[in-house]
Design a protein around this motif. Structure first.
Motif, PDB file in Angstrom:
ATOM      1  N   VAL B 268       6.730   5.348 -13.582  1.00 50.74           N
ATOM      2  CA  VAL B 268       5.512   6.576 -12.865  1.00 50.74           C
ATOM      3  C   VAL B 268       6.750   6.522 -11.565  1.00 50.74           C
ATOM      4  N   GLU B 269       7.223   5.448 -11.226  1.00 47.70           N
ATOM      5  CA  GLU B 269       8.330   5.201 -10.412  1.00 47.70           C
ATOM      6  C   GLU B 269       9.374   5.770 -10.388  1.00 47.70           C
ATOM      7  N   LEU B 270       9.594   5.718 -11.795  1.00 49.18           N
ATOM      8  CA  LEU B 270      10.858   5.894 -11.950  1.00 49.18           C
ATOM      9  C   LEU B 270      10.741   7.663 -13.383  1.00 49.18           C
ATOM     10  N   LEU B 271      10.079   8.150 -13.056  1.00 50.41           N
ATOM     11  CA  LEU B 271       9.279   9.318 -13.635  1.00 50.41           C
ATOM     12  C   LEU B 271      10.009  10.544 -11.637  1.00 50.41           C
ATOM     13  N   VAL B 272       8.987  10.044 -10.413  1.00 55.43           N
ATOM     14  CA  VAL B 272       9.721  10.688  -9.974  1.00 55.43           C
ATOM     15  C   VAL B 272      10.605  10.665  -9.219  1.00 55.43           C
ATOM     16  N   VAL B 273      11.453   9.236  -9.629  1.00 54.29           N
ATOM     17  CA  VAL B 273      12.900   8.841  -8.510  1.00 54.29           C
ATOM     18  C   VAL B 273      13.889  10.201  -9.797  1.00 54.29           C
ATOM     19  N   ALA B 274      13.799  10.268 -11.220  1.00 54.58           N
ATOM     20  CA  ALA B 274      14.763  11.002 -12.057  1.00 54.58           C
ATOM     21  C   ALA B 274      14.331  12.617 -11.322  1.00 54.58           C
ATOM     22  N   VAL B 275      12.861  12.996 -11.087  1.00 52.35           N
ATOM     23  CA  VAL B 275      12.884  13.933 -10.888  1.00 52.35           C
ATOM     24  C   VAL B 275      13.822  14.219 -10.437  1.00 52.35           C
ATOM     25  N   VAL B 276      13.730  13.413  -8.370  1.00 49.51           N
ATOM     26  CA  VAL B 276      14.438  13.286  -7.494  1.00 49.51           C
ATOM     27  C   VAL B 276      15.688  13.476  -7.302  1.00 49.51           C
ATOM     28  N   LEU B 277      16.462  12.684  -7.950  1.00 50.15           N
ATOM     29  CA  LEU B 277      17.644  12.331  -9.345  1.00 50.15           C
ATOM     30  C   LEU B 277      18.342  13.822  -9.250  1.00 50.15           C
ATOM     31  N   GLY B 278      17.453  14.806 -10.788  1.00 49.70           N
ATOM     32  CA  GLY B 278      17.184  16.147 -10.905  1.00 49.70           C
ATOM     33  C   GLY B 278      18.009  16.408 -10.256  1.00 49.70           C
ATOM     34  N   LEU B 279      16.848  17.122  -9.357  1.00 55.07           N
ATOM     35  CA  LEU B 279      16.651  18.073  -7.812  1.00 55.07           C
ATOM     36  C   LEU B 279      18.782  17.913  -7.629  1.00 55.07           C
TER      37      LEU B 279
END
Lengths: 289, 292, 348
Positions: B268-279
């Protein structure tokens, strides 16, 4: 273009920090935060010196006996020694292991460099609990957990990457021409390391060590998961005493918290003599202007 | 001859004996991070009952367990957003030099070193029903009876702000200092006012740093554990996922379930981080002209 | 163009702590002039420029534009263009957007923004690179973007802060011509900061020589070149031989001086009388070999295209620099002479 004709007065010398509604709001918010923060810390300190404090502004009397109680009841001497041992071991090992690695990462490009970098980044990016639980399980399996060894090993996981991530930019900003010059003068790799790089790296290593020290002393989760009764650091002992607060007097827990804070504060003040505040959270160089 | 040739070819690609320096560090991370993690993942697929995915099924089937994800996000996302959003204007105002800047940043470092436990203790004392905060509000007749700010959502939230805000602030301040100040001056000579300079020059250059700061602050808030127990309501509104993981592994001794929850937490944490870093990757991420 | 007829700096002073970075600069800039602020690093020339731009508040003094006070306005209201030493291109905006930025800030209609941006891009010949980010350009191209960004606004005054210092020698010459051409074709008024006297002499209509925050001399290139007001300006203007001497006698407009193992006749700058300690300033190209001159020993000979640069030593061991048409060998004894009008005698 509009021009304003004014009587010649001396020009505004410092424009910054002159209050506008926006800045009042911002400084107000900062002040509010700081006042509450001060209140929070003071509440703990006052309570630890108070003999009885119930539903009044200040305690009815003052005493230092809670410190004595905390010292004997929680075996604080032992806890302090353990904390110091753990912190120093973690700092020593992570510097020894981390600095050479960061040298390679700073200076060389090789296949898989990005992967290696990511591998070092991950332990910092993951919540300690997520890897702490499996790590503790493994440590128990091999019989390391519950002793000093286990606590040190667990704390190495974020500390080594932290040293690497702070030292890599530091080494990058040292001109590689200096090493080439040393090589042209006939120095071998280990000589370059010892005679040229080591002295240049001392400030960086010092900063990284202090930061790792602060982080290790404050690290709760990993120590909590890996420690046994004889290998608790101060912060874990504090947690246990607090979650068992019904049994202990709250004031003596507070006394312990104050001891913890003061030792952290000593570390902090020492740290700030060597590093910039922003480096406590990240190493981004500040503009000299 | 061939060995020399091979070494030469490897050296051309950047592989030579110097890379041995990397080995101790790699070994530590592999042994202490990757192996346990893989072991934990393996363990999570070997529950006592329920087949390969049994542990995950147990977690997601039980609403009491499943909801810890929402509870954790409900605490950590607002806290991280507030910390970053409040830091930007304050750091922007303080980016230049002024007297007392070092003192102020030093004071702001204090909460980072307090650690979660002392913060919790302080919050209980200070914000509690008989604490100074409630007393002051009552003395000022803002409220008639104490507001409950501890042992619930707000206690944990405040503890996240107290430890997270200085962290976010200092990071953003250093990112801001990394932006070449002549860029804003250049914009000023081109006719851009204060607001436009901030919106069109500083903010776009700061945005990648904001994303990184958000991620780091979020990670900090997401792993909330001691304060959720001490100032929160660990059986109810602040039963965060780390409590669930700890409970499963060390109180019920169901290691597969504990590992499974830890894995879910990481994902879950990596998902949020991935979304933000993707943006973040959509934004300009090159040099900001600073010397850093 | 929103031009002015006259921009007047009146005793502009800027302090940093107790130190005067700029101690009272008074100067009147007329429309269409090219002014160079010249001096070694730390002389206050960039401070002067930043004060003019509005990036630094003044400690004292005032700036007037045709009778309207200017120094109380923020930089964005002054309508000046500025080219920064580091170029200060916005790294996240393309070349086109960098150039259009100022026009957009003035809220001009979209068509006009586009038209003027394209004009400026072709003016500096960057059509092929319009979509690139500054990081993808060479130093010379970045420089041209910075200039285009400043002049696209048709500013009443263009400020340039050592714009050529980050370029290599060849490019520097090209851009120098380019800057002068733009100044003439666009009818700009320019204030240009540099530490390179050659650059300043070749570009400017008038030069302001600064030293330690003080104005040493203001004048045309010819003024400064032929008649430096003191030894510091002379030093800066290429009077490489600055020889400590003593006045022997004064004969009307000519003084006889001796010292450093030489005896010379020169033109006094300022008041000198016999027995005074003075400094004689001679350019290398005014010190000739041969004739009935002073003997010196050749030490180093450098080939410099059409002529040779020679460093020689006088009998008392002071180094002198001169030009020679034929190549002497190191160790040779030669004689040197200089026309009295070309030897400037400054009070020490």
């Amino acid at each position: 273009m509009t021009l304003v004709s004014e009587k010649p007065t001396s020009a505004p010398a410092r424009r910054r920090l002159v209050a506008s509604p926006g800045s009042w709001l911002i400084w107000g918010a900062v002040a509010f935060f700081l006042v509450n923060l001060a209140g929070l810390i003071a509440a703990v300190v006052v309570n630890s010196f108070g003999s009885r404090w119930f539903d009044t502004w200040l305690p009815s009397g003052w005493t230092t006996e809670w410190y004595a109680t905390a010292w004997t009841e929680f075996g604080l001497l032992n806890v302090m020694v353990v904390t110091l041992e753990v912190a120093l071991l973690v700092v020593g090992i992570s510097v020894l292991v981390g600095v050479p690695a960061s040298y390679v990462l700073a200076r060389r490009s090789f296949p898989g460099r990005r992967l290696v970098y990511l591998l070092f980044l991950l332990p910092i990016l993951m919540p300690p609990i997520t890897y702490g639980i499996p790590l503790a399980t493994v440590l128990y399996k091999y019989g390391f957990a519950g002793h000093l060894t286990g606590v040190v090993l667990a704390n190495l996981v974020p500390s080594i990457p932290f040293v690497i991530l702070t030292m890599t930019p530091f080494i990058e900003q040292i001109d590689p021409a200096i090493e080439r010059a040393a090589r042209m003068c006939g120095a071998k790799t280990w000589q370059i390391f010892l005679r040229i790089l080591a002295p240049l790296l001392v400030p960086g290593i010092l900063a990284a060590s202090i930061l790792v020290l602060v982080r290790t002393v404050g690290m709760f989760e990993l120590t909590f998961l890996a420690a046994g009764p004889d290998s608790q650091t101060l912060v874990v002992a504090l947690y246990y005493s607090m979650s068992a607060a019904g049994i202990r007097a709250q004031q003596s827990v507070d006394a312990m918290a104050v001891l913890y804070t003061s030792s952290m504060l000593v570390l902090l003040v020492t740290a700030l003599r060597f590093v910039n505040p922003t480096q406590l959270v990240a190493r981004v160089k500040e503009d000299p202007d | 001859m061939t060995r020399v040739a091979l070494r030469h070819r490897l050296a051309e690609r950047g592989v030579d004996r110097q890379l041995w320096l990397l080995v101790p560090g790699l070994a530590c991370v592999l042994a202490l991070f990757v192996y346990p993690f893989a072991y934990g993942i393996g363990l999570s697929f070997q529950p006592a009952e329920g087949g390969v995915l049994g542990a995950y099924r147990t977690f997601f089937a039980d609403a009491y367990q499943r909801d810890t994800i929402a509870t954790t996000l409900g605490l950590s996302l607002p806290a991280a957003i507030l910390n970053v959003a409040a830091s930007v204007p304050i750091a922007y105002r303080m980016r230049g030099r002024f007297r007392g800047k070092r003192l102020l940043t030093t004071i702001l470092v204090v909460p980072i070193t307090l650690g979660t436990v002392l913060t919790a203790e302080g919050l209980l004392n200070y914000l509690g029903p008989a604490g100074w905060f409630n007393r002051t509000l009552m003395a000022l007749h803002v409220i008639d009876e104490p507001v409950r700010l501890t042992n619930n959502y707000w206690g944990v939230f405040f503890s996240l702000v107290i430890t997270g805000f200085p962290f976010a602030f200092l990071l953003i301040l250093s990112y801001l200092s990394g932006i070449d100040p002549t860029l804003e001056r250049a914009a000023a000579t081109l006719g851009a006012g204060r607001r436009q300079r901030f919106q069109r020059i500083t903010l776009p250059l700061l945005a990648p740093g904001l994303a990184t700061t958000f991620c780091l602050t979020f990670v900090l808030a997401f792993s909330v554990f001691p304060s959720a127990v001490l100032v929160g309501d660990p059986a109810g509104t602040t039963r965060v996922i780390s409590i669930a993981a700890y409970h499963a592994a060390y109180e019920v001794y169901d290691y597969p379930l504990g590992s499974a929850i830890a894995v879910v937490m990481g994902v879950v944490e990596l998902l949020v981080v991935a979304v933000v870093l993707g943006l973040r990757s959509l934004l300009y991420t090159g040099s900001t002209g600073g010397k850093g | 163009m929103t031009g002015f007829d006259e921009l007047r700096l009146d005793g502009v002073r800027r302090r940093f702590g107790a130190r005067d970075a700029l101690a009272g600069l008074s100067l009147t800039i007329r429309r269409g002039e090219f002014i160079a602020l010249l001096g070694p690093s730390g002389c206050g020339k960039s401070t002067a420029l930043n004060c003019l731009a509005g990036l630094l508040p003044l400690s004292e003094g005032s700036i007037w534009q045709d009778g309207a006070r200017l120094d109380t306005l923020p930089p964005e209201k002054r309508g000046f263009g500025m080219v920064f030493q580091s170029y200060a291109l916005f790294p996240h905006l393309s070349v086109r957007k960098n150039i259009a930025f100022g026009l957009q800030m003035r809220r001009l209609p979209r068509d006009e923004v586009r038209r003027r941006t394209e004009e400026a891009i072709s003016l500096v010949r960057l059509e092929e690179h319009a979509k690139k980010l500054p990081g993808q350009l060479s130093g010379g191209q970045q420089q041209r973007v910075a200039i285009a960004r400043a002049v696209v606004l048709e500013p009443s005054l263009v400020l340039m802060d050592e714009p050529l210092s980050n370029l290599d020698a060849k490019l520097r010459l090209e851009m120098r011509t380019e800057i002068r051409r733009l100044h003439q074709t666009l009818g700009l008024t320019t204030v240009y900061v540099t530490h390179d006297q050659e650059e300043a002499l070749s570009l400017a209509d008038r030069l302001v020589v600064l030293r330690d925050g003080r104005v040493e001399q203001i004048g045309t290139p010819e003024d400064l070149h032929e008649r430096p007001a003191n030894r510091h300006v002379a030093d800066f203007m290429g009077y490489r031989n600055l020889l400590p001497m003593k006045v022997k006698a004064v004969h009307g407009p000519v003084v006889a001086v001796e010292g450093s193992g030489l005896t010379l006749e020169g033109t006094p700058v300022g008041q000198v009388s016999p027995g005074d300690d003075v400094v004689a300033g001679i350019r290398p190209e005014d010190l000739h070999q041969g004739g009935d001159g002073v003997p010196v020993t050749v030490e180093v000979v450098e080939y410099q295209g059409r002529e040779l640069a020679v460093e020689a030593r006088t009998p008392s061991g002071v180094a002198v620099h001169l030009r020679a048409a034929t190549r002497p060998a190191p160790g040779d004894q030669i004689t040197v002479t200089a026309a009295p009008s070309r030897v400037l005698v400054f009070p020490a």
